[in-house]
Design a protein around this motif. Structure first.
Motif, mmCIF file in Angstrom:
data_model
loop_
_atom_site.group_PDB
_atom_site.id
_atom_site.type_symbol
_atom_site.label_atom_id
_atom_site.label_comp_id
_atom_site.label_asym_id
_atom_site.label_seq_id
_atom_site.Cartn_x
_atom_site.Cartn_y
_atom_site.Cartn_z
ATOM 1 N N TRP A 102 61.432 18.609 17.129
ATOM 2 C CA TRP A 102 60.615 19.560 17.768
ATOM 3 C C TRP A 102 59.537 18.617 18.625
ATOM 4 O O TRP A 102 59.146 17.412 18.554
ATOM 5 N N THR A 103 59.176 19.144 19.782
ATOM 6 C CA THR A 103 58.273 18.603 20.453
ATOM 7 C C THR A 103 56.801 19.182 20.075
ATOM 8 O O THR A 103 56.833 20.073 19.150
ATOM 9 N N ALA A 104 55.720 18.649 20.652
ATOM 10 C CA ALA A 104 54.355 18.985 20.520
ATOM 11 C C ALA A 104 54.174 20.453 20.729
ATOM 12 O O ALA A 104 53.442 21.298 19.766
ATOM 13 N N SER A 105 54.831 21.014 21.604
ATOM 14 C CA SER A 105 54.723 22.382 22.356
ATOM 15 C C SER A 105 55.507 23.363 21.049
ATOM 16 O O SER A 105 54.901 24.472 20.742
ATOM 17 N N ASP A 106 56.626 23.044 20.596
ATOM 18 C CA ASP A 106 57.316 23.473 19.767
ATOM 19 C C ASP A 106 56.495 23.769 18.161
ATOM 20 O O ASP A 106 56.403 24.823 17.539
ATOM 21 N N CYS A 107 55.755 22.630 17.915
ATOM 22 C CA CYS A 107 54.931 22.699 16.730
ATOM 23 C C CYS A 107 53.785 23.692 16.824
ATOM 24 O O CYS A 107 53.551 24.392 16.065
ATOM 25 N N GLY A 108 53.038 23.673 18.169
ATOM 26 C CA GLY A 108 52.416 24.852 18.512
ATOM 27 C C GLY A 108 52.862 26.079 18.355
ATOM 28 O O GLY A 108 51.983 27.045 17.772
ATOM 29 N N ASP A 109 53.917 26.380 18.879
ATOM 30 C CA ASP A 109 54.555 27.755 18.720
ATOM 31 C C ASP A 109 54.866 28.286 17.395
ATOM 32 O O ASP A 109 54.787 29.122 16.875
ATOM 33 N N LEU A 126 45.125 19.484 19.053
ATOM 34 C CA LEU A 126 46.357 20.011 19.533
ATOM 35 C C LEU A 126 46.593 21.383 20.448
ATOM 36 O O LEU A 126 47.280 21.348 21.559
ATOM 37 N N PRO A 127 45.710 22.364 20.126
ATOM 38 C CA PRO A 127 45.959 23.519 20.934
ATOM 39 C C PRO A 127 45.547 23.432 22.249
ATOM 40 O O PRO A 127 45.906 23.680 23.225
ATOM 41 N N MET A 128 44.366 22.386 22.379
ATOM 42 C CA MET A 128 43.837 22.246 23.829
ATOM 43 C C MET A 128 44.814 21.617 24.492
ATOM 44 O O MET A 128 45.237 21.575 25.602
ATOM 45 N N ALA A 129 45.640 20.461 23.892
ATOM 46 C CA ALA A 129 46.490 19.632 24.586
ATOM 47 C C ALA A 129 47.843 20.453 25.195
ATOM 48 O O ALA A 129 48.389 20.552 26.237
ATOM 49 N N THR A 130 48.263 21.325 24.099
ATOM 50 C CA THR A 130 49.386 22.191 24.462
ATOM 51 C C THR A 130 49.011 23.513 25.465
ATOM 52 O O THR A 130 50.004 23.646 26.145
ATOM 53 N N MET A 131 47.965 24.315 25.201
ATOM 54 C CA MET A 131 47.791 25.422 25.904
ATOM 55 C C MET A 131 46.925 25.060 27.219
ATOM 56 O O MET A 131 47.249 25.719 28.257
ATOM 57 N N ALA A 132 46.118 24.347 27.301
ATOM 58 C CA ALA A 132 45.314 24.184 28.402
ATOM 59 C C ALA A 132 46.132 23.052 29.709
ATOM 60 O O ALA A 132 45.684 23.011 30.802
ATOM 61 N N SER A 133 47.266 22.665 28.981
ATOM 62 C CA SER A 133 47.997 22.088 30.095
ATOM 63 C C SER A 133 49.228 22.998 30.474
ATOM 64 O O SER A 133 50.090 22.731 31.558
ATOM 65 N N GLN A 134 49.020 24.227 29.955
ATOM 66 C CA GLN A 134 50.475 25.172 30.468
ATOM 67 C C GLN A 134 49.896 26.363 30.992
ATOM 68 O O GLN A 134 50.606 27.358 31.143
ATOM 69 N N GLY A 135 48.612 26.510 31.090
ATOM 70 C CA GLY A 135 47.958 27.916 31.759
ATOM 71 C C GLY A 135 47.930 29.011 30.731
ATOM 72 O O GLY A 135 47.873 30.134 30.916
ATOM 73 N N HIS A 136 47.782 28.545 29.361
ATOM 74 C CA HIS A 136 47.396 29.607 28.417
ATOM 75 C C HIS A 136 46.010 29.939 27.879
ATOM 76 O O HIS A 136 45.492 30.782 27.612
ATOM 77 N N HIS A 137 45.301 28.736 27.893
ATOM 78 C CA HIS A 137 43.879 28.812 27.763
ATOM 79 C C HIS A 137 43.261 27.422 28.474
ATOM 80 O O HIS A 137 43.877 26.746 29.294
ATOM 81 N N THR A 138 41.950 27.431 28.531
ATOM 82 C CA THR A 138 41.190 26.402 29.306
ATOM 83 C C THR A 138 40.435 25.608 28.621
ATOM 84 O O THR A 138 40.433 25.785 27.235
ATOM 85 N N ILE A 139 39.998 24.534 29.035
ATOM 86 C CA ILE A 139 39.368 23.477 28.034
ATOM 87 C C ILE A 139 38.097 24.144 27.337
ATOM 88 O O ILE A 139 37.852 23.962 26.241
ATOM 89 N N LEU A 140 37.481 24.890 28.253
ATOM 90 C CA LEU A 140 36.410 25.713 27.620
ATOM 91 C C LEU A 140 36.755 26.646 26.522
ATOM 92 O O LEU A 140 35.933 26.548 25.754
ATOM 93 N N GLU A 141 37.526 27.593 26.633
ATOM 94 C CA GLU A 141 38.127 28.370 25.898
ATOM 95 C C GLU A 141 38.662 27.841 24.501
ATOM 96 O O GLU A 141 38.223 28.212 23.426
ATOM 97 N N CYS A 142 39.373 26.760 24.462
ATOM 98 C CA CYS A 142 39.622 25.673 23.266
ATOM 99 C C CYS A 142 38.328 25.151 22.801
ATOM 100 O O CYS A 142 37.947 25.013 21.534
ATOM 101 N N GLY A 143 37.328 24.578 23.806
ATOM 102 C CA GLY A 143 36.390 23.816 23.443
ATOM 103 C C GLY A 143 35.220 24.630 22.431
ATOM 104 O O GLY A 143 34.658 24.224 21.743
ATOM 105 N N LEU A 144 35.153 25.912 23.005
ATOM 106 C CA LEU A 144 34.085 26.742 22.373
ATOM 107 C C LEU A 144 34.707 27.065 20.810
ATOM 108 O O LEU A 144 33.706 27.068 19.866
ATOM 109 N N THR A 145 35.825 27.175 20.627
ATOM 110 C CA THR A 145 36.321 27.415 19.253
ATOM 111 C C THR A 145 36.165 26.233 18.411
ATOM 112 O O THR A 145 35.726 26.260 17.330
ATOM 113 N N LEU A 146 36.559 25.185 19.078
ATOM 114 C CA LEU A 146 36.408 23.693 18.287
ATOM 115 C C LEU A 146 34.758 23.360 17.909
ATOM 116 O O LEU A 146 34.455 22.866 17.049
#
Length: 371
Positions: free
Chosen positions: A105-112, A249-269
């Motif tokens: 499994w990759t980090a992206s697989d773990c996120g999925d 992890l979600p910021m690393a996987t999603m904001a690198s792949q056009g699913h969310h942005t740093i702001l969108e993950c950063g707000l939740t965190l």
């Protein structure tokens, strides 16, 4: 401080989006390498093993319910063709095939797989039949902190991207252009509605339009907290001092792949007290009291990068304009003003999508900034 016109606002917004995407790509490779990837695989495998065991323990109509829950929660995830050789037979038996290859499994697989776990937990049919505990689902929902997840403020629609603000459109397109890998990106399917609070913050700071405040990040926090507590004392448990870093992890996987942005993950965190993110000040992405030399170096480099230009944007006479801040005194004021907590977020709820300069600097957090 200096005034900037529409063209420069767009240029700076695009450049920063590329920087933020590259930052998250670098984060991703940290999570996809030892020692973190080993910790992720072990923790996620324990959760997926639990789902497989519960699914196998049920036969007949209950087995069909488990398979249906897996199909709904796991639709379109890349793990199925990659590890089970199918895109349609999303079943407990094929999930076991995925589980049996956990060492790949990759980090992206773990996120999925974390998304799959959260989707199964929230399945109402499984809850109604007593196959999944409602208390666990209630705990999952608790990670979606504050009214920022409410329908009136977290507002988006599907059907493709339909931009109406040129600078955050340019940033949006740049994030997709420089994403980590080919394939699906949530950005291309979603448009933020004009009443979205996040869209108003994006427009103010010249950030990429994404998919609004990240519920997936909240679900990942639930996953880590729930599973880590469940295995308390076992070797696979992530120590308390390391857990906050893993929760990036979600910021690393999603904001690198056009699913969310740093702001969108950063707000939740930030709302969950993992970090105290201040927009554009990337060293604040490191969880308080945590250390990781590689990630800290990535954050330091991004914050000092020449592309990290700090602007605030507004409209005068129908034209997009902005102010560029660059002196140490100005940047200190802006850093103090941009902590992405609930107080900050709530101040943008009633701001017009295209505020005048006067309206923008009436926002309490921004009122002390030179303009």
């Amino acid at each position: 401080m200096r005034s900037i016109d529409k063209e420069e606002v767009i240029r700076i917004s695009r450049s920063r989006a590329i920087l933020e995407t590259e930052l998250c790509k670098r984060m991703y490779f940290v999570f996809d390498s030892s020692p973190i990837i080993t910790q992720l695989r072990d923790l996620v495998a324990l959760a997926i093993e639990q789902i497989c065991a519960l699914g196998l323990a049920n036969t007949g109509s209950s087995e069909l319910l488990w398979n249906n829950a897996i199909k709904i929660a796991g639709n379109n995830l890349a793990i199925w063709p990659k590890y089970a050789g199918t895109t349609s037979m999303l079943t407990v038996k094929n999930l076991i095939k995925v589980f049996n290859k956990s060492d790949q499994w990759t980090a992206s697989d773990c996120g999925d797989l974390m998304r799959l776990f959260g989707g199964i937990i929230e399945d109402e049919t499984l809850q109604t039949r007593g196959l999944v505990g409602k208390a666990v689902e209630d705990f999952r929902k608790e990670q979606r902190v504050g009214p920022g997840f409410g329908g009136d403020q977290r507002s988006r629609r599907g059907g493709g991207y339909a931009p109406n603000l040129p600078h955050i459109e340019a940033a949006h397109n740049a994030a997709l252009e420089f994403k980590r890998a080919k394939g699906f990106s949530g950005f291309s399917k979603i448009t933020l509605n004009d009443n979205s609070t996040v869209k108003k913050i994006d427009s103010t700071f010249g950030l990429a339009e994404g998919c609004d405040i990240s519920g997936t990040t909240a679900d990942a926090l639930f996953f880590f907290r729930h599973v880590n507590a469940f295995i308390d004392g076992l070797p696979e448990m992530i120590p308390d001092e390391l857990l906050p870093v893993i929760q990036l992890l979600p910021m690393a996987t999603m904001a690198s792949q056009g699913h969310h942005t740093i702001l969108e993950c950063g707000l939740t965190l930030t709302l969950n007290n993992i970090i105290d993110y201040r927009i554009g000040f990337y060293t604040t992405l490191m969880p308080t009291g945590s250390t990781n030399g590689t990630l800290q170096g990535i954050f330091n480099a991004a914050e000092m990068d020449m592309r990290n230009q700090h602007i605030l944007c507004f409209w005068e006479n129908g034209e997009l304009q902005g102010i560029h801040y660059d002196t140490p005194e100005e940047l200190n004021l802006l850093k103090a003003a941009s902590l992405t907590n609930e107080t900050f977020r709530s101040q943008f709820v009633s701001l017009p999508l295209k505020p005048s300069k006067t309206q923008l600097f009436a926002v309490p957090s921004l009122s002390n900034l030179p303009n």
